[in-house]
Design a protein around this motif. Sequence first.
Motif, PDB file in Angstrom:
ATOM      1  N   ILE A 192       0.833  -1.209   0.000  1.00 55.50           N
ATOM      2  CA  ILE A 192       0.000   0.000   0.000  1.00 55.50           C
ATOM      3  C   ILE A 192       0.864   1.254   0.000  1.00 55.50           C
ATOM      4  N   LEU A 193       1.916   1.267   0.827  1.00 62.19           N
ATOM      5  CA  LEU A 193       2.827   2.412   0.869  1.00 62.19           C
ATOM      6  C   LEU A 193       3.458   2.663  -0.501  1.00 62.19           C
ATOM      7  N   LEU A 233      -5.810 -12.785  -2.854  1.00 61.22           N
ATOM      8  CA  LEU A 233      -7.065 -12.069  -3.073  1.00 61.22           C
ATOM      9  C   LEU A 233      -7.051 -10.711  -2.387  1.00 61.22           C
ATOM     10  N   VAL A 234      -6.391 -10.622  -1.229  1.00 54.62           N
ATOM     11  CA  VAL A 234      -6.275  -9.337  -0.532  1.00 54.62           C
ATOM     12  C   VAL A 234      -5.489  -8.350  -1.386  1.00 54.62           C
ATOM     13  N   ALA A 267      -8.985  -1.282  -5.455  1.00 58.45           N
ATOM     14  CA  ALA A 267      -9.442  -0.074  -4.762  1.00 58.45           C
ATOM     15  C   ALA A 267      -8.593   1.133  -5.119  1.00 58.45           C
ATOM     16  N   LEU A 268      -7.274   0.955  -5.145  1.00 58.53           N
ATOM     17  CA  LEU A 268      -6.394   2.088  -5.431  1.00 58.53           C
ATOM     18  C   LEU A 268      -6.412   2.472  -6.911  1.00 58.53           C
ATOM     19  N   ILE A 299      -8.127   0.944   4.228  1.00 60.82           N
ATOM     20  CA  ILE A 299      -9.573   0.708   4.321  1.00 60.82           C
ATOM     21  C   ILE A 299      -9.973  -0.480   3.446  1.00 60.82           C
ATOM     22  N   ALA A 300      -9.445  -0.522   2.227  1.00 60.49           N
ATOM     23  CA  ALA A 300      -9.761  -1.631   1.313  1.00 60.49           C
ATOM     24  C   ALA A 300      -9.278  -2.958   1.880  1.00 60.49           C
ATOM     25  N   MET A 301      -8.081  -2.966   2.446  1.00 63.28           N
ATOM     26  CA  MET A 301      -7.512  -4.199   3.004  1.00 63.28           C
ATOM     27  C   MET A 301      -8.357  -4.734   4.151  1.00 63.28           C
TER      28      MET A 301
END
Length: 393
Positions: free
Chosen positions: A125-126, A175-176, A183-184, A330-332
């Motif tokens: 994510i970062l 899948l995560v 999402a991003l 949030i998505a995770m």
Amino acid sequence: MENKKGFPDRFDWTLAFILLLFLIISLLAISSAQTSGQYTTNFITKQLFWYFVGACIIGLVMLFEPEQYKKMAWYIYGIGVLLLAILFILPDSLALVEPRNGAKSWFHLPIGDIQPAEFMKTFYILALARLITKHHETYLLKTIKTDFILLGKFVAAFVVPLAFIMKQPDLGTSLVFIAITAALVIVAGISWKIILPAFFGVAGIGAGLLWMALYMQDFLEDQFGLKSYQFARIYSWLDPYSYSSNEGYHLISSLNAIGSGEIFGKGYGERVVYVAENHTDFIFAVIGEEYGFVGASIVLSIFFLLIYHLTKITLQLKDAYSTYVCAGIIAMITFHVFENIGMTIQLLPITGIPLPFISYGGSSLMGNMFAIGLVFSMKFHHRTYMFAKNEEE
């Protein structure tokens, strides 16, 4: 003057209170689950230890400002990939990386098993947040061409960790990563002219693969080397009672446990239905049986409160990088909750994803605490940035 506020005014006490609620729920559920006789380990003290470590992680993460994470993003991402690579390279015979339940996913250390993929989610994510902000700084004029360039960058960052995680194999974590990426991609502002065809294309491929799994098993086994047990997971999800003695056993047990709880549940420690792994992946079945629909709804409401609060923070942030990081987190968390609870009630196939902050597990809890620590940091340092800029002007 706002930037001169002290720690008590800048710390997010609401988020801390939500984490405290999860701690209480986790300890109650685990303390009851471990009485089923599956294990002799006292998971309550171990979960308390991991929560303490998680709190320390949050404190450490808050020491750094968002701009520092932005600068370190690709280095952090590289460390995560390196850990996944080491896990893959080291021989299976080595005790440090010995496979468990057919998966080579953990480093077996004296303090416990550490799963690098749990941390890699947030590292990823970062990196994606840095990728998006850098792209928008480079291409001020947004076109279909620049959107395809950004999408290509997404793919490049995505395939590296995914290749190692699929090799473990770990479908749930894969899948995560897909959920975070999707999402991003949306939040990054990529044109819907690209997103919609891609969405329907992926949905079509998924439907086609499901149809082939149901009606062309022999072809897939011969041409792609798939195994019978992999198809059994799909069949047992659609019709668990036909596989009650094997792949469908976990799902049937979970459905019986949750259903038997009815409205108000049987009460703490009054479980009757035996559910394997009920302190980890199937902790929601314990909650459903002992506290019924009311108790399960309360847990879901607290998760909703968490997502709502994280969304509120994200909308308040003025820094683009911080916004993308929070959106990914949030998505995770949302996908984790949806998948874990969904698999216990037959809404989704069983993939072995834990329930965030409630299931027992050191790596999962520390990984989520690291992610929440980033949100604490973004919120804590946000006002300083905003008002410090005004003072300079």
